[in-house]
Design an enzyme around this catalytic site. Structure first.
Site, mmCIF file in Angstrom:
data_model
loop_
_atom_site.group_PDB
_atom_site.id
_atom_site.type_symbol
_atom_site.label_atom_id
_atom_site.label_comp_id
_atom_site.label_asym_id
_atom_site.label_seq_id
_atom_site.Cartn_x
_atom_site.Cartn_y
_atom_site.Cartn_z
ATOM 1 N N LYS A 1 5.514 -43.929 -0.206
ATOM 2 C CA LYS A 1 6.326 -44.926 -0.915
ATOM 3 C C LYS A 1 6.319 -46.308 -0.270
ATOM 4 O O LYS A 1 6.354 -46.416 0.952
ATOM 5 C CB LYS A 1 7.774 -44.445 -0.967
ATOM 6 C CG LYS A 1 7.960 -43.231 -1.845
ATOM 7 C CD LYS A 1 9.395 -42.775 -1.787
ATOM 8 C CE LYS A 1 9.653 -41.723 -2.841
ATOM 9 N NZ LYS A 1 11.036 -41.268 -2.802
ATOM 10 N N ARG B 1 4.196 -32.473 24.732
ATOM 11 C CA ARG B 1 5.219 -33.382 25.266
ATOM 12 C C ARG B 1 5.464 -33.131 26.751
ATOM 13 O O ARG B 1 5.797 -34.059 27.487
ATOM 14 C CB ARG B 1 6.515 -33.236 24.473
ATOM 15 C CG ARG B 1 6.392 -33.895 23.132
ATOM 16 C CD ARG B 1 7.651 -33.800 22.340
ATOM 17 N NE ARG B 1 7.582 -34.716 21.209
ATOM 18 C CZ ARG B 1 8.426 -34.702 20.201
ATOM 19 N NH1 ARG B 1 9.410 -33.832 20.176
ATOM 20 N NH2 ARG B 1 8.304 -35.561 19.225
ATOM 21 N N GLY C 1 9.902 -42.000 14.785
ATOM 22 C CA GLY C 1 10.927 -42.984 14.447
ATOM 23 C C GLY C 1 10.884 -44.196 15.367
ATOM 24 O O GLY C 1 11.043 -45.337 14.921
HETATM 25 P P1 AMP Z 1 4.715 -41.237 4.814
HETATM 26 O O1 AMP Z 1 5.610 -40.276 5.541
HETATM 27 O O2 AMP Z 1 5.415 -42.300 4.057
HETATM 28 O O3 AMP Z 1 3.628 -41.770 5.707
HETATM 29 O O4 AMP Z 1 4.021 -40.383 3.657
HETATM 30 C C1 AMP Z 1 3.122 -39.376 3.930
HETATM 31 C C2 AMP Z 1 2.938 -38.558 2.714
HETATM 32 O O5 AMP Z 1 2.386 -39.331 1.683
HETATM 33 C C3 AMP Z 1 1.982 -37.399 2.920
HETATM 34 O O6 AMP Z 1 2.702 -36.206 2.873
HETATM 35 C C4 AMP Z 1 0.991 -37.530 1.764
HETATM 36 O O7 AMP Z 1 0.740 -36.305 1.135
HETATM 37 C C5 AMP Z 1 1.699 -38.463 0.830
HETATM 38 N N1 AMP Z 1 0.758 -39.168 -0.055
HETATM 39 C C6 AMP Z 1 -0.306 -39.886 0.294
HETATM 40 N N2 AMP Z 1 -0.967 -40.320 -0.803
HETATM 41 C C7 AMP Z 1 -0.301 -39.857 -1.882
HETATM 42 C C8 AMP Z 1 -0.489 -39.966 -3.291
HETATM 43 N N3 AMP Z 1 -1.510 -40.644 -3.796
HETATM 44 N N4 AMP Z 1 0.387 -39.333 -4.089
HETATM 45 C C9 AMP Z 1 1.425 -38.659 -3.570
HETATM 46 N N5 AMP Z 1 1.664 -38.533 -2.254
HETATM 47 C C10 AMP Z 1 0.813 -39.137 -1.412
#
Ligand code: AMP
Length: 396
Positions: free
Chosen positions: A197, A34, A376
């Site tokens: 999610k 940074r 963010g």
């Molecule tokens: P996000 O912050 O929403 O981008 O989520 C990232 C997280 O999603 C990472 O820590 C991954 O380990 C998790 N992730 C990706 N694919 C899967 C999956 N098939 N099952 C559970 N967690 C997942």
């Protein structure tokens, strides 16, 4: 107006930087990214013959002076990176700062103490912002990581610099990268969305459907879509209460002519564990006791074809549990395809959260067009929100 329209000769620039860097137990900076990212802006000001008053937050001191979060810890590192001995002052407002600013000569840098030692910073207090505004003739915002916050130093202070404010180089590049995807992107435009999610990505999906030709869905989100379409997901991560939402996304995509690509096969495991037994299974028929943790080989091939024919690519979110080596293959393969498409002339932006970590971990940082520095702030940009820190400069 861009920073290049300003001549900083004999001027004091009040620069909001993002020096919220990690420190170890000995208060040494463990990741200088940074600080390095802010260097071009600081050098331009000094080379013009101006001086720079740098302000930043560090950590979450919650409005109280907290010695562990003092920016004095990073002054030496900033001096080394910029190549100029930085002066430090133990507050960001008050008579001591006024004196230090008064004495600041062309070519010099003054680093102020942590802005968040004062509650007024995060409260966006106008009087506090006005005090900050006395420390410069021109205001430069180069902190993308906090551009989505209406804080005193990121947004409110800009009011006091009509016609005398601009983005620094880093923030300007972030804005340009987002625009290249969201406004001026060459077609076909593809978004690769992964992560855990659907619920955390819904606003992004709805906002980008108008701007893209292909939507690749991977990661944990997959299983909510699978369930919505009548498949079985075993023990995979799934949001059953979001299946209607998933169907509505698919309908909206169809109505807008966006092709949606979901995994056809996945690497399933009998436990959420790097050493679990694994098996490739159809994405819509995962056996009981098994959970999909990565994209399967057929899926990756199909995703690759879409990525390689894209001219503009947005990547947000890993397509598997990349933190575990056993389930990182999918994310690495997607990175390879995005790198290849970029080499062939596509513009690729990686932004928001864990995809940035994945890209850095697997060495793709130099092989994509742009990796965003603001989690963010990038997510809110992709959601179509106007970031207050950006609006405050653009409002003139
Ligand atoms: P996000 O912050 O929403 O981008 O989520 C990232 C997280 O999603 C990472 O820590 C991954 O380990 C998790 N992730 C990706 N694919 C899967 C999956 N098939 N099952 C559970 N967690 C997942």
């Amino acid at each position: 107006m861009t920073i290049d329209d300003f001549d900083f000769n004999d001027k004091k620039a009040l620069v909001r930087v993002d020096f919220n860097v990690p420190l170890n137990d000995a208060f040494e900076v463990t990741d200088t990214n940074r600080i390095e990212a802010a260097k071009p802006t600081i050098i331009k000001i000094l080379e013009d013959g101006g001086s720079a008053v740098l302000m930043s937050h560090l950590g979450r001191p919650k409005g109280k002076p907290t010695p562990e979060m003092s920016l004095s810890h990073i002054a030496e590192t900033v001096s080394e990176i910029i190549g100029v001995q930085v002066k430090f002052v133990q507050d960001c407002v008050g008579p001591e700062v006024a004196e230090a600013v008064e004495n600041l000569q062309s070519g010099e840098i003054l680093l102020l103490e942590n802005l968040r030692f004062h509650n007024e910073e995060e409260a966006g207090d106008r009087a506090f912002a006005e005090q900050l505004s006395h420390w410069g003739d021109i205001y430069v915002n180069d902190a993308f990581g906090t551009a989505h916050r209406p804080h005193a130093s990121t947004t409110i202070v800009a009011e006091f610099f009509p016609g005398k404010k601009c983005f620094g180089y880093l923030l300007a590049r972030e804005i340009e990268a987002i625009q290249k995807v969201m406004k001026t992107g060459e077609k076909p435009v593809t978004a690769i969305l992964g992560g855990a999610k659907v619920s955390s990505k819904i606003t992004i999906i709805e906002n980008i459907l108008d701007k893209i030709d292909h939507l690749i869905i991977g990661g944990g989100m997959t299983y909510t879509f699978v369930k919505a379409q009548g498949g079985t997901v075993g023990d995979s991560i799934c949001e059953p209460d979001k299946t209607d939402l998933a169907l509505s996304i698919l309908e909206q995509a169809k109505a807008k002519g966006v092709e949606v690509h979901l995994p056809s096969d996945v690497v399933a495991a009998d436990a959420f564990d790097n050493s679990a037994n694994t098996q490739v299974m159809p994405a819509n028929a995962i056996a009981d006791g098994w959970q999909g943790l990565d994209a399967g080989p057929e899926t990756l091939k199909a995703f690759g074809q879409v990525i390689l024919q894209s001219r503009t690519i947005l990547w947000n979110g890993p397509v598997g549990v990349f933190e575990m080596p056993a389930f990182a293959r999918g994310t690495i393969t997607i990175g390879d395809y995005v790198a290849e498409a970029t080499e062939n002339g596509a513009f690729s932006l990686v932004g928001g959260g864990d995809s940035v970590a994945a890209v850095k971990q697997f060495g793709f940082e130099e092989k994509v067009s742009y990796v965003s520095t603001g989690g963010g702030a990038m997510l809110e940009s992709l959601e179509g929100k106007t970031l207050p820190g950006i609006a405050a400069i653009q409002e003139g």
